[in-house]
Design an enzyme around this catalytic site. Sequence first.
Site, PDB file in Angstrom:
ATOM      1  N   LYS A  13       0.849  -1.203   0.000  1.00 44.52           N
ATOM      2  CA  LYS A  13       0.000   0.000   0.000  1.00 44.52           C
ATOM      3  C   LYS A  13       0.882   1.248   0.000  1.00 44.52           C
ATOM      4  O   LYS A  13       0.627   2.190  -0.749  1.00 44.52           O
ATOM      5  CB  LYS A  13      -0.884   0.040   1.258  1.00 44.52           C
ATOM      6  N   ASP A  69      -8.406   1.372   4.567  1.00 43.84           N
ATOM      7  CA  ASP A  69      -8.975   0.033   4.712  1.00 43.84           C
ATOM      8  C   ASP A  69      -9.595  -0.318   3.374  1.00 43.84           C
ATOM      9  O   ASP A  69     -10.356   0.463   2.803  1.00 43.84           O
ATOM     10  CB  ASP A  69      -9.993  -0.068   5.843  1.00 43.84           C
ATOM     11  N   SER A  70      -9.218  -1.477   2.867  1.00 39.26           N
ATOM     12  CA  SER A  70      -9.596  -1.801   1.496  1.00 39.26           C
ATOM     13  C   SER A  70      -9.819  -3.297   1.359  1.00 39.26           C
ATOM     14  O   SER A  70      -9.465  -4.073   2.249  1.00 39.26           O
ATOM     15  CB  SER A  70      -8.492  -1.334   0.539  1.00 39.26           C
ATOM     16  N   PHE A 153      -0.125  -6.888  -5.663  1.00 40.78           N
ATOM     17  CA  PHE A 153      -0.183  -7.673  -4.424  1.00 40.78           C
ATOM     18  C   PHE A 153      -1.616  -8.165  -4.231  1.00 40.78           C
ATOM     19  O   PHE A 153      -2.502  -7.891  -5.053  1.00 40.78           O
ATOM     20  CB  PHE A 153       0.286  -6.826  -3.222  1.00 40.78           C
ATOM     21  N   TYR A 155      -5.074  -9.559  -4.238  1.00 37.98           N
ATOM     22  CA  TYR A 155      -5.915 -10.225  -5.236  1.00 37.98           C
ATOM     23  C   TYR A 155      -5.648  -9.708  -6.658  1.00 37.98           C
ATOM     24  O   TYR A 155      -6.389 -10.054  -7.581  1.00 37.98           O
ATOM     25  CB  TYR A 155      -7.396 -10.040  -4.875  1.00 37.98           C
ATOM     26  N   HIS A 181      -9.129   1.386  -7.176  1.00 37.19           N
ATOM     27  CA  HIS A 181      -9.908   1.901  -6.049  1.00 37.19           C
ATOM     28  C   HIS A 181      -9.075   2.888  -5.222  1.00 37.19           C
ATOM     29  O   HIS A 181      -9.551   3.938  -4.811  1.00 37.19           O
ATOM     30  CB  HIS A 181     -10.379   0.724  -5.189  1.00 37.19           C
TER      31      HIS A 181
END
Length: 211
Positions: A13, A69-70, A153, A155, A181
Amino acid sequence: MQRLIIATHNAHKTREFAQLLGGEFKVVDLRAHPEIAPQAENGQTFAENATTKAINASKNISGLVIADDSGLEVHSLSGAPGIFSARYAGNNAKDEQNVEKLLRELAALSPTPSRRARFRCVLAIARRGKLIDTVEGSVEGNITEEPRGADGFGYDPVFVPAGFDHTFAEMPAELKNHLSHRARAVVALRERLRRMQPYLPNDSISAEPPL
Ligand code: ITT
């Protein structure tokens, strides 16, 4: 350059935030703040979890703190893995194990299920233990039958964004960072920060400390 703290322990991230915000901010994550332990994620939504992570970290760090948060929501699995994306195959599960479980769950469905899915990302902005705002981004797509590609990374090897044939893990980072996203949430974040900046106290977006 200004310094922006991302309250994450996920280096993937951080790399994406650095690519997305790179020109404007020096992005720092919680590896620079070992005194802040990973936060238990007990919320029911991405927004709740992002808020908890941002508030917790901002109690101990001066300046604005952003938490992400994802996760992935798969239509025919009623939105799973959703907020459990990081630990779908169990606590401390590796990305490959989570992906394997996802493909197994889809393969077990009959009749042949829809493979529609969506990545979602909520960013929470906090300062001195108080939530300031949240912003959100999402991208629609489909889940492949098999993992494809070595980049990215989570999925990424099984997610094909709508309108494309390649997975996020097969695309150059610049393209994922245009469509994702997280990229969409960062567009909204930039806009919020731009509007807020004149009214924020001086310590909010800190100047990079001298070496
Ligand atoms: P922090 O809480 O420390 O930020 P985390 O990895 O535990 O790190 P989350 O709880 O938000 O973060 O879980 C996010 C999971 O969702 C992540 O581990 C991936 O499995 C998945 N995910 C999120 N964004 C992704 C992306 O861009 N590509 C692929 N998978 C993604």
